[in-house]
Design an enzyme around this catalytic site. Structure first.
Site, PDB file in Angstrom:
ATOM      1  N   LYS A  29       0.659  -1.393  -0.190  1.00 19.94           N
ATOM      2  CA  LYS A  29       0.112  -0.088  -0.110  1.00 19.94           C
ATOM      3  C   LYS A  29       0.873   1.257  -0.060  1.00 19.94           C
ATOM      4  CE  LYS A  29      -2.074  -1.065   3.768  1.00 19.94           C
ATOM      5  NZ  LYS A  29      -1.567  -2.451   4.115  1.00 19.94           N
ATOM      6  N   ARG A 104      -9.556   0.492   8.631  1.00 25.86           N
ATOM      7  CA  ARG A 104      -9.141  -0.884   9.118  1.00 25.86           C
ATOM      8  C   ARG A 104     -10.283  -1.494   9.839  1.00 25.86           C
ATOM      9  NH1 ARG A 104      -3.416   0.302   8.384  1.00 25.86           N
ATOM     10  NH2 ARG A 104      -2.355  -0.951   9.886  1.00 25.86           N
ATOM     11  N   ARG A 141      11.713  -5.475   5.479  1.00 26.61           N
ATOM     12  CA  ARG A 141      11.431  -4.005   5.179  1.00 26.61           C
ATOM     13  C   ARG A 141      12.156  -3.016   5.899  1.00 26.61           C
ATOM     14  NH1 ARG A 141       5.355  -1.808   5.515  1.00 26.61           N
ATOM     15  NH2 ARG A 141       5.549  -2.534   7.644  1.00 26.61           N
ATOM     16  N   ARG A 174      11.242  -1.222  11.015  1.00 25.34           N
ATOM     17  CA  ARG A 174      10.068  -0.789  11.761  1.00 25.34           C
ATOM     18  C   ARG A 174      10.294  -1.792  13.197  1.00 25.34           C
ATOM     19  NH1 ARG A 174       4.628   0.152   8.611  1.00 25.34           N
ATOM     20  NH2 ARG A 174       3.936  -0.886  10.181  1.00 25.34           N
ATOM     21  N   ARG A 185      -0.285  -8.787  13.605  1.00 24.39           N
ATOM     22  CA  ARG A 185      -0.938  -7.992  12.632  1.00 24.39           C
ATOM     23  C   ARG A 185      -1.669  -8.672  11.640  1.00 24.39           C
ATOM     24  NH1 ARG A 185       4.273  -5.325  11.065  1.00 24.39           N
ATOM     25  NH2 ARG A 185       3.246  -4.043   9.782  1.00 24.39           N
TER      26      ARG A 185
END
Ligand code: ADP
Ligand code: AMP
Length: 228
Positions: A29, A104, A141, A174, A185
């Site tokens: 996203k 969400r 990431r 992160r 998550r």
């Protein structure tokens, strides 16, 4: 040299356009939002980035949100909605904006709909990737501390290790991109966010996208659908 004009969105001459990017964490996203924002000249609004900014600045909202982000839970709707509507009232949102990470929950989708019904044109994408790919992507990431540009340590590394190609700042991993928090998550995504798809499917405006393709191919599909 004259600056390049942004491309015209489907409804650019009538009402503002709100592009919503749905999909699990790691579906791309943020990666796509950066490019679409440049292409169409509308701001990217990432509620996750807004929370991380508040956490970094140790604001009261940041202090409240931190425990939710740390464990991979969703921040309560009322905190998210205040944050979002505060941002969308800024002048740069007048022609439209891109939502990355919002809504969400179905409650958030209803609130957005209630506040904007008849005033904007919605384009809603669902970026689909399997869980195994989510885990691969998120565990590698890297994010820029300054401009939030996203990389992957194996598949899309920066030119200079640890440094952002875009702005030269430092990249970081992160703190919620650990195996345990990624698993949580994903669980939260299936429980609370996946039902949002039905909300838009019922309005016949959900556009399904195969987000396992290379990012540039996904981008071309998204851009083409925005101009239809
Ligand atoms: P999200 O915002 O949905 O959480 P990101 O845009 O931050 O996802 O992307 C998560 C990770 O996956 C990043 O490391 C990014 O570089 C990588 N990524 C994004 N899109 C693709 C793609 N189409 N193919 C492979 N890797 C991708
Ligand atoms: P993201 O940057 O989109 O991966 O979001 C990181 C974290 O921010 C999530 O795990 C949630 O804790 C929080 N968050 C971001 N957007 C929302 C939202 N719309 N509703 C609730 N929590 C959110």
């Amino acid at each position: 040299m004259a600056a390049m004009q942004p491309m015209q969105l489907f409804a650019a001459n009538s009402e503002p356009t709100v592009i919503i990017l749905l999909g699990p964490p790691g579906s791309g996203k943020g990666t796509q939002a950066v490019e679409l924002s440049k292409a169409f000249g509308i701001p990217q609004i990432s509620t996750g980035d807004l929370f991380r900014e508040n956490i970094k600045n140790e604001t009261p909202l940041g202090k409240e949100a931190k425990s939710y982000l740390d464990k991979g839970a969703l921040v309560p709707d009322e905190l998210v909605l205040d944050l979002l509507f505060d941002r969308t009232q800024k002048p740069d949102c007048a022609k439209g904006y891109l939502l990355d990470g919002f809504p969400r929950t179905t409650a958030q989708a209803h609130e957005l709909e209630d506040s904007l019904r008849g005033k904007v044109h919605f384009i809603v994408f669902n970026l689909k990737v399997p869980d195994s790919e989510v885990i691969r992507r998120l565990s590698g990431r890297l994010v820029c501390k300054q401009c939030n540009r996203v990389y992957h340590k194996d598949t899309t590394p920066p030119k200079v290790p640890g440094i952002c190609d875009n702005c030269g700042s430092t990249l970081y991993q992160r703190s919620d991109d650990t195996e345990a928090v990624i698993t949580e998550r994903l669980r939260v995504y299936y429980e609370q966010t996946k039902p949002v798809e039905t909300f838009y499917k019922n309005q016949n405006i959900l556009i399904e996208i195969d987000a396992t393709k290379p990012a540039n191919e996904v981008l071309e599909e998204l851009k083409a659908a925005c101009k239809k």
